[in-house]
Write a protein that holds these residues in place. Structure first.
Motif, mmCIF file in Angstrom:
data_model
loop_
_atom_site.group_PDB
_atom_site.id
_atom_site.type_symbol
_atom_site.label_atom_id
_atom_site.label_comp_id
_atom_site.label_asym_id
_atom_site.label_seq_id
_atom_site.Cartn_x
_atom_site.Cartn_y
_atom_site.Cartn_z
ATOM 1 N N THR A 327 0.850 -1.195 0.000
ATOM 2 C CA THR A 327 0.000 0.000 0.000
ATOM 3 C C THR A 327 0.876 1.232 0.000
ATOM 4 O O THR A 327 1.582 1.508 0.975
ATOM 5 C CB THR A 327 -0.916 0.016 1.240
ATOM 6 O OG1 THR A 327 -1.722 -1.167 1.234
ATOM 7 C CG2 THR A 327 -1.803 1.238 1.236
ATOM 8 N N ARG A 328 0.831 1.965 -1.090
ATOM 9 C CA ARG A 328 1.684 3.144 -1.253
ATOM 10 C C ARG A 328 0.865 4.425 -1.431
ATOM 11 O O ARG A 328 1.177 5.453 -0.840
ATOM 12 C CB ARG A 328 2.601 2.921 -2.460
ATOM 13 C CG ARG A 328 3.238 4.152 -3.043
ATOM 14 C CD ARG A 328 4.197 4.827 -2.098
ATOM 15 N NE ARG A 328 4.775 6.031 -2.719
ATOM 16 C CZ ARG A 328 5.559 6.896 -2.102
ATOM 17 N NH1 ARG A 328 5.882 6.698 -0.840
ATOM 18 N NH2 ARG A 328 6.032 7.941 -2.728
ATOM 19 N N ARG A 531 8.241 -0.175 -7.958
ATOM 20 C CA ARG A 531 7.263 0.289 -8.941
ATOM 21 C C ARG A 531 7.573 1.692 -9.461
ATOM 22 O O ARG A 531 7.109 2.075 -10.529
ATOM 23 C CB ARG A 531 5.859 0.243 -8.342
ATOM 24 C CG ARG A 531 5.643 1.181 -7.167
ATOM 25 C CD ARG A 531 4.363 0.879 -6.386
ATOM 26 N NE ARG A 531 3.170 1.418 -6.991
ATOM 27 C CZ ARG A 531 1.957 1.416 -6.407
ATOM 28 N NH1 ARG A 531 1.817 0.869 -5.200
ATOM 29 N NH2 ARG A 531 0.916 1.931 -7.020
ATOM 30 N N LEU A 532 8.362 2.464 -8.711
ATOM 31 C CA LEU A 532 8.659 3.837 -9.112
ATOM 32 C C LEU A 532 9.419 3.877 -10.438
ATOM 33 O O LEU A 532 9.135 4.731 -11.292
ATOM 34 C CB LEU A 532 9.483 4.539 -8.030
ATOM 35 C CG LEU A 532 9.889 5.980 -8.333
ATOM 36 C CD1 LEU A 532 8.675 6.903 -8.293
ATOM 37 C CD2 LEU A 532 10.945 6.472 -7.351
ATOM 38 N N GLU A 533 10.369 2.972 -10.623
ATOM 39 C CA GLU A 533 11.241 3.022 -11.787
ATOM 40 C C GLU A 533 10.863 2.020 -12.874
ATOM 41 O O GLU A 533 11.481 2.020 -13.944
ATOM 42 C CB GLU A 533 12.694 2.787 -11.354
ATOM 43 C CG GLU A 533 13.194 3.796 -10.331
ATOM 44 C CD GLU A 533 14.641 3.579 -9.947
ATOM 45 O OE1 GLU A 533 15.276 2.679 -10.550
ATOM 46 O OE2 GLU A 533 15.140 4.279 -9.061
ATOM 47 N N PHE A 594 9.454 14.032 -13.381
ATOM 48 C CA PHE A 594 9.972 15.122 -12.550
ATOM 49 C C PHE A 594 9.778 14.794 -11.068
ATOM 50 O O PHE A 594 10.697 14.937 -10.259
ATOM 51 C CB PHE A 594 9.271 16.424 -12.920
ATOM 52 C CG PHE A 594 9.527 17.566 -11.984
ATOM 53 C CD1 PHE A 594 10.786 18.109 -11.851
ATOM 54 C CD2 PHE A 594 8.491 18.105 -11.229
ATOM 55 C CE1 PHE A 594 11.020 19.170 -10.981
ATOM 56 C CE2 PHE A 594 8.705 19.164 -10.365
ATOM 57 C CZ PHE A 594 9.977 19.695 -10.240
ATOM 58 N N ALA A 595 8.589 14.337 -10.699
ATOM 59 C CA ALA A 595 8.310 13.981 -9.301
ATOM 60 C C ALA A 595 9.182 12.810 -8.860
ATOM 61 O O ALA A 595 9.706 12.795 -7.740
ATOM 62 C CB ALA A 595 6.835 13.638 -9.131
ATOM 63 N N ALA A 596 9.342 11.821 -9.722
ATOM 64 C CA ALA A 596 10.161 10.659 -9.378
ATOM 65 C C ALA A 596 11.611 11.062 -9.144
ATOM 66 O O ALA A 596 12.283 10.510 -8.269
ATOM 67 C CB ALA A 596 10.068 9.615 -10.481
ATOM 68 N N GLU A 622 0.374 4.344 -11.044
ATOM 69 C CA GLU A 622 0.917 2.990 -11.083
ATOM 70 C C GLU A 622 2.337 2.933 -10.537
ATOM 71 O O GLU A 622 2.751 1.924 -9.956
ATOM 72 C CB GLU A 622 0.888 2.464 -12.517
ATOM 73 C CG GLU A 622 1.101 0.975 -12.648
ATOM 74 C CD GLU A 622 -0.145 0.150 -12.332
ATOM 75 O OE1 GLU A 622 -0.039 -1.076 -12.251
ATOM 76 O OE2 GLU A 622 -1.237 0.755 -12.173
ATOM 77 N N ARG A 623 3.081 4.038 -10.704
ATOM 78 C CA ARG A 623 4.468 4.039 -10.228
ATOM 79 C C ARG A 623 4.581 4.507 -8.776
ATOM 80 O O ARG A 623 5.688 4.692 -8.257
ATOM 81 C CB ARG A 623 5.341 4.884 -11.145
ATOM 82 C CG ARG A 623 5.096 6.365 -11.091
ATOM 83 C CD ARG A 623 5.842 7.093 -12.208
ATOM 84 N NE ARG A 623 7.271 6.810 -12.185
ATOM 85 C CZ ARG A 623 8.148 7.323 -13.049
ATOM 86 N NH1 ARG A 623 7.731 8.148 -13.993
ATOM 87 N NH2 ARG A 623 9.430 7.028 -12.959
ATOM 88 N N GLY A 624 3.438 4.692 -8.095
ATOM 89 C CA GLY A 624 3.466 5.032 -6.674
ATOM 90 C C GLY A 624 3.470 6.518 -6.391
ATOM 91 O O GLY A 624 3.849 6.943 -5.287
ATOM 92 N N LEU A 625 3.043 7.319 -7.358
ATOM 93 C CA LEU A 625 2.900 8.764 -7.180
ATOM 94 C C LEU A 625 1.420 9.123 -7.292
ATOM 95 O O LEU A 625 0.586 8.257 -7.559
ATOM 96 C CB LEU A 625 3.726 9.502 -8.241
ATOM 97 C CG LEU A 625 5.205 9.120 -8.321
ATOM 98 C CD1 LEU A 625 5.868 9.774 -9.524
ATOM 99 C CD2 LEU A 625 5.932 9.482 -7.039
ATOM 100 N N PHE A 626 1.087 10.394 -7.092
ATOM 101 C CA PHE A 626 -0.316 10.778 -7.248
ATOM 102 C C PHE A 626 -0.462 12.057 -8.049
ATOM 103 O O PHE A 626 0.520 12.742 -8.355
ATOM 104 C CB PHE A 626 -1.043 10.879 -5.908
ATOM 105 C CG PHE A 626 -0.483 11.901 -4.941
ATOM 106 C CD1 PHE A 626 0.184 13.029 -5.374
ATOM 107 C CD2 PHE A 626 -0.655 11.749 -3.571
ATOM 108 C CE1 PHE A 626 0.671 13.975 -4.479
ATOM 109 C CE2 PHE A 626 -0.167 12.675 -2.670
ATOM 110 C CZ PHE A 626 0.492 13.798 -3.132
ATOM 111 N N GLY A 627 -1.699 12.344 -8.416
ATOM 112 C CA GLY A 627 -1.949 13.544 -9.203
ATOM 113 C C GLY A 627 -3.431 13.757 -9.426
ATOM 114 O O GLY A 627 -4.284 13.082 -8.825
ATOM 115 N N ILE A 628 -3.738 14.686 -10.330
ATOM 116 C CA ILE A 628 -5.118 15.110 -10.524
ATOM 117 C C ILE A 628 -5.284 15.649 -11.935
ATOM 118 O O ILE A 628 -4.332 16.150 -12.533
ATOM 119 C CB ILE A 628 -5.483 16.192 -9.472
ATOM 120 C CG1 ILE A 628 -6.967 16.524 -9.481
ATOM 121 C CG2 ILE A 628 -4.654 17.458 -9.688
ATOM 122 C CD1 ILE A 628 -7.376 17.460 -8.335
#
Length: 732
Positions: A327-328, A531-533, A594-596, A622-628
């Protein structure tokens, strides 16, 4: 004197073999050699025959850093030759000039010097019969003319005329007679500062003042006069539209109602002068007033003794949730001041928290002031601005949402957002209290979640906080849906796109679970941080990515690109103190690269995917970041002054096709804190206009650079506000 006499004795010894004319020629050649040596005494790497264009942006770039450490040669980034010069350039023509200036083997200036030298020698040979004193005088004069001719070879006519006028001035002639040729050439170069590598502070300051005056004359900013004052959110404070609503039963008055035209006035700055929330929620340990300060003990409605204990109790009660691994990314509904999301950072989990702009006064603003991600939003009549099947878990702690009414429409919206196999953590009084209303809600929720095929995996109680929670799991197949006795809630039609969200009404239905292993949602992502990379499993090589390459390769190259940009440019080359940066927004994100790339910094990034950009937001989650998702022709759902840094990669050149550039810049000013930074990467057609706009608002220019068709601008917002006022009628 002895040395002089010695020199004369040597000359006298050869009188019989040397004529006066020969002596004159020898002296002339020596003087020419001295002149050539002294005239080459310019700054290394500079061509004295090509005037250097000086500007304010040049001087800023010199002070801030060497561009060689700021730019890298990558796809979509500035070219490598931008790193080779020690001064920033303003356009492609300047770059060409700089290339010739930095070349020590340039043949063209050498040729010019040889021509000038030849002219001098020819002139002196013709006059060998003249006297020694006359020849010496002429030698000086002709050397000066030779120097002028050399510079004139590459100068436009206007520059030649200016030089001729300076030469004719009496005071210049007087100086010419006072110094030897070599010394004079150095002094002339010092006085011609406007053509050298160094400008004067007076010239720079005068130029900047003139630039600001010109910018102010082009753009007339005013301060917004609105009911909400410094807390104005245009799309949430449109009282003219709110008065026309037929009902507020479903929180329509808390949803977005944007004005026909986005405002171009600026919001007055102010800190968070709120004490009402401390009065209303102080007993729940949300926020307290301590002297002149507001403090946040980490409590909440369901965790008065601290959010971290509450988070760890969930993990202990249900280990499969695996904070920070399986859970990320979670969604926190009705977040309050977002203490739950704030303390999840310590477990390597990021939370997209939201709450309505309501009577509690600026809950979301408090969260953002604390450096916790949050937006102003509400579970109302429309879909939330997120794609389907992206959140690993969803949390609601006394979030005051009636999940069970109207066929469970609101809970079905969470079902749309929840990843198959994801968890819903519901911490509310119906779980652990036996009041009549609580029992009724519990029974309704139990019936609804069963019909939705959600599995209740655990019910636990937290004795310390005297609360409890129920955790549900969304199914990973369609088997339960197909075996239900009643199709209620119904399955959505195949034509219903679960990822279409902008101004789309809620639907009381469920979308089928993907069963094809190559389709998004059929498998759980890799564990964090792997999952980030890693390109998502559902990105196919047969599909073209946003940059034109096969999608997985596109993803990988984008990540490499932004790692290089951040490492080699942003972290050290822009004059940004990253220790003072916490809330970051990428205003036009593609894959979240950029976030990664900022992962190792103590920051979080709100990845915004504009409506007219490729729909890559599912990749970001999917890579463990978020957005809108967002439309930049409208205001963002956040309070003023809530972000420390905004990043805009080719945003303005695309958004201005649909809306006014002034309104977007005004929104940037509203969202950004005073002393916050804006980094713009865009084409050279739009950058000068953006720079002029921020100059007209008295922002500080940290860096302005462009190469060929691309450019980079880094600016800092100041405390300046306009004195004129504009009243927005729809806010009253």
């Amino acid at each position: 004197m002895g040395q002089v006499k010695y020199s004369h004795s040597r000359l006298d010894a050869k009188k019989s073999s040397c004529s006066p004319a020969t002596v004159v020629v020898v002296l002339g050649v020596c003087l020419v050699g001295v002149w050539m040596f002294m005239s080459s005494s310019v700054i290394p790497g500079q061509n004295p025959n090509i005037p250097v264009r000086e500007s304010k942006t040049d001087s800023i770039a010199k002070v801030s850093a060497n561009p060689s450490s700021q730019f890298e040669d990558n796809s979509g980034d500035l070219p490598e030759d931008a790193m080779k010069d020690g001064v920033s350039q303003e356009n492609a023509q300047d770059e060409k000039s700089s290339d010739s200036e930095g070349n020590d083997d340039n043949e063209e200036p050498t040729s010019n010097n040889q021509d000038a030298n030849t002219k001098v020698l020819e002139t002196r040979t013709e006059d060998e019969s003249s006297s020694s004193e006359t020849e010496t005088s002429k030698s000086k004069s002709e050397n000066e003319n030779g120097s002028s001719d050399t510079n004139e070879a590459d100068k436009p006519d206007s520059e030649v005329k200016k030089i001729e006028e300076r030469v004719r001035k009496p005071e210049d002639e007087k100086k010419t007679g006072s110094f030897p040729a070599g010394d004079q050439s150095e002094i002339l170069k010092e006085t011609e500062t406007d053509k050298g590598a160094f400008s004067t502070q007076a010239a720079e300051s005068a130029s900047e003042k003139q630039s600001q005056k010109q910018a102010e004359s082009l753009y007339k900013w005013k301060t917004c006069n609105v009911t909400e004052g410094p807390d104005f959110i245009p799309c949430l404070d449109n009282y003219g539209a709110l008065r026309k609503l037929r009902s507020t039963l479903h929180y329509e008055h808390r949803e977005r109602h944007c004005p026909a035209e986005s405002p171009t006035c600026l919001i007055w700055y102010n800190n968070v002068p709120r004490t009402k929330l401390a009065e209303v929620k102080g007993h729940q340990n949300w926020v307290k007033v301590t002297g002149e300060y507001l403090t946040f003990p980490g409590g909440g409605t369901q965790f008065k003794n601290g959010a971290l204990h509450y988070i760890d109790h969930i993990q202990k009660s249900f280990p499969d949730i695996e904070w920070g691994k399986r859970t990320r990314v979670i969604l926190d509904v009705g977040c309050g001041v977002a203490s739950f999301g704030g303390y999840l950072f310590e477990r390597d989990v990021i939370a997209m928290s939201f709450a309505p702009k309501d009577e509690h006064e600026a809950q979301v603003q408090f969260a953002l002031e604390r450096g916790i991600p949050a937006i102003s939003a509400v579970m109302g009549t429309q879909r939330l601005p997120f794609p389907s099947k992206v959140f690993d878990a969803i949390h609601c702690a006394r979030c005051r949402v009636p999940w069970h009414i109207e066929g469970g429409k609101l809970l079905l919206e969470l079902n749309r957002l929840l990843r198959p196999g994801g968890y819903f953590v519901w911490s509310a009084t119906p779980v652990y209290q036996q009041e009549a209303e609580d029992v009724e809600i519990w029974e309704a929720m139990s019936k609804l979640t069963k019909a939705m095929c959600w599995e209740r995996v655990v019910i636990y109680k937290d004795d310390l906080n005297q609360v409890g929670a129920a955790i549900y799991r969304k199914p990973t197949s369609n088997e339960c849906y197909e075996n239900r006795q009643k199709n209620d809630p119904p399955l959505c039609k195949n034509s219903d796109d679960p990822d279409a969200i902008w101004n789309i009404a809620l639907q009381a239905c469920m979308h089928k679970i993907p069963v094809d292993s190559s389709v998004r949602g059929s498998n759980w992502p890799k564990m964090w941080p792997e999952r980030l990379e890693s390109p998502p499993y559902w990105l196919k090589s047969t599909e073209t990515g946003a940059y034109g390459k096969p999608a997985p390769e596109d993803f990988t190259d984008d990540y490499k690109h932004w790692k290089n940009v951040v490492t080699n440019s942003y972290l050290n080359g822009l004059g940004i103190d990253w220790s003072s940066v916490r809330n970051v927004m990428d205003m036009r994100s593609i894959y979240g690269g950029f976030a990664a790339a900022l992962r190792d910094l103590n920051v979080w990034v709100m990845n915004v995917v504009p409506l007219d950009s490729p729909d890559t937001l599912p990749v970001i989650y999917e890579r463990g970041l978020f957005g809108i998702y967002h439309n930049w022709c409208e205001s963002f759902s956040t309070y003023p002054r809530t972000y420390d840094l905004l990043h805009a990669d080719h945003l303005f050149s695309t958004a201005m096709k649909r809306c006014k550039l002034e309104s977007i810049i005004a929104e940037v000013d509203r969202v950004l804190r005073p002393e916050g930074k804006l980094i713009v990467r865009d084409n050279i057609e739009i950058l000068p206009e953006i720079e002029n706009m921020v100059k007209s608002m008295h922002w500080n220019i940290h860096l302005s650079y462009n190469k060929e068709k691309e450019g980079l601008l880094c600016v800092e917002k100041t405390l300046w506000r306009p004195t004129e006022v504009e009243t927005l009628a729809y806010t009253y």
